[in-house]
Design an enzyme around this catalytic site. Structure first.
Site, PDB file in Angstrom:
ATOM      1  N   LYS A  44       0.839  -1.206   0.000  1.00  0.00           N
ATOM      2  CA  LYS A  44       0.000   0.000   0.000  1.00  0.00           C
ATOM      3  C   LYS A  44       0.876   1.259   0.000  1.00  0.00           C
ATOM      4  CE  LYS A  44      -3.712  -2.559   2.090  1.00  0.00           C
ATOM      5  NZ  LYS A  44      -4.366  -3.061   3.296  1.00  0.00           N
ATOM      6  N   GLN A  88      -4.792  -1.731   9.491  1.00  0.00           N
ATOM      7  CA  GLN A  88      -4.611  -3.065   8.903  1.00  0.00           C
ATOM      8  C   GLN A  88      -5.173  -4.138   9.844  1.00  0.00           C
ATOM      9  OE1 GLN A  88      -3.242  -3.655   5.735  1.00  0.00           O
ATOM     10  NE2 GLN A  88      -3.962  -5.741   6.105  1.00  0.00           N
ATOM     11  N   ASP A 111     -11.407   2.207   3.556  1.00  0.00           N
ATOM     12  CA  ASP A 111     -11.709   0.777   3.426  1.00  0.00           C
ATOM     13  C   ASP A 111     -13.217   0.534   3.318  1.00  0.00           C
ATOM     14  OD1 ASP A 111      -9.559  -0.965   3.298  1.00  0.00           O
ATOM     15  OD2 ASP A 111      -9.169  -0.914   5.456  1.00  0.00           O
TER      16      ASP A 111
END
Ligand code: NAP
Length: 275
Positions: A44, A88, A111
């Site tokens: 990322k 994460q 997200d």
């Protein structure tokens, strides 16, 4: 395809910098030292650098407390140079991932895991689309694979993949069946699919006899085989000649997920700026 998406994000980012002096910023928070999470975070970060975003990484020790993590999220919610926040998952067991996700501002929730954004996905009025399912939809669109009226079977009902995937296919007028560990006659259900999406987490779970001739097979799985090699949920070698399209692992859904994350961070920039 993922390179194309990222190139487009880069072009728009360059324009944004030039016309408004604004650089989108993504903060990635990682807690502990899970090796798979480390790989995802590095990927990322690399993607952020490639498209010209500010990339901030917060690597916290495994023993971080819930209060410390929530306090960092609060700081990032209020940090003007940060448009997108990604924590994460999975988090170490002593941390409450649901509470952490709910603490992220929905406007920075790139997200699309926050309940507000999940609700919007149900209503079809989204600011952000969850990265993995959105990447799959982009692949279908790009290859001009019609969804409307077709039998779509999704194996897996997780909040991050299976459920939103099913919803996006439904919004495109697919006839959607969701399968899970209690589904009876799974192979027969899968065999009806014109579009089969596997998000199970078991290497090589989808065998050739579960796939209809000419089906489109999307493999979301990121698993490890008996030699520790990255592989998908689909028995690729035996399925590939039966279907009309199939996504490989590695090199399929994974890179599209990251490209979509870049799109979401750019969109977050705009949402934050307008509000
Ligand atoms: P998850 O939360 O573990 O969900 C797995 C789903 O599969 C569950 O709904 C489970 O059913 C179902 N399942 C398990 N065993 C089954 C069986 N024998 N028959 C039918 N269904 C079964 O996993 P996830 O987070 O959705 O991830 C799925 C896979 O996608 C993993 O390999 C993950 O690494 C990968 N992934 C990839 C990306 C990417 O960017 N490419 C992103 C996210 C995830 P129950 O609900 O009944 O337990």
């Amino acid at each position: 395809m993922s390179a194309e998406v990222k190139a487009n994000v880069k072009k728009l980012t360059d324009e944004l910098k030039e016309t408004h002096g604004i650089t989108p910023g993504l903060a990635v928070v990682i807690v502990g030292d899970d090796p798979a999470s480390r790989v995802y975070v590095n990927n990322k970060k690399k993607a952020c650098e490639a498209v010209g975003f500010i990339s901030e990484e917060y690597a916290l020790p495994a023993e971080t407390t819930q209060e410390e993590l929530l306090s960092l999220v609060d700081t990032l919610n209020n940090k003007e140079s940060i448009n997108g926040i990604l924590v994460q998952l999975p988090l170490p067991k002593h941390l409450d991932d649901k509470a952490v996700i709910e603490a992220i501002s929905p406007l920075k929730d790139v997200d699309a895991f926050h309940a507000v954004n999940v609700g919007k996905i149900m209503l079809g009025e989204y600011d952000f689309l969850p990265c993995t399912p959105a990447g799959v939809m982009e692949m279908l669109r790009s290859y001009e694979i019609p969804v409307e009226g077709r039998e779509c079977v999704v194996i897996g009902r997780s909040n991050i993949v299976g459920k939103p995937m099913s919803m996006l296919l439904l919004h495109e007028n697919g006839t959607v069946t969701i399968c899970h560990s209690r589904t009876k006659n799974l192979a027969e259900v899968c065999k009806r699919a014109d579009i089969l999406v596997a998000a199970v987490g078991i290497p090589g779970f989808v065998k050739a006899d579960m796939v209809k001739d000419g089906a489109v097979v999307i493999d979301v799985g990121m698993d490890r085989d008996e030699n520790g090699k990255l592989c998908g949920d689909v028995d690729f070698e035996n399925v590939k000649d039966k279907c009309s399209y199939i996504t490989p692992v590695p090199g399929g859904v994974g890179p599209m997920t990251i490209a979509t994350l870049m799109k979401n961070t750019l969109a977050a920039e705009n949402i934050n700026r307008i509000l």
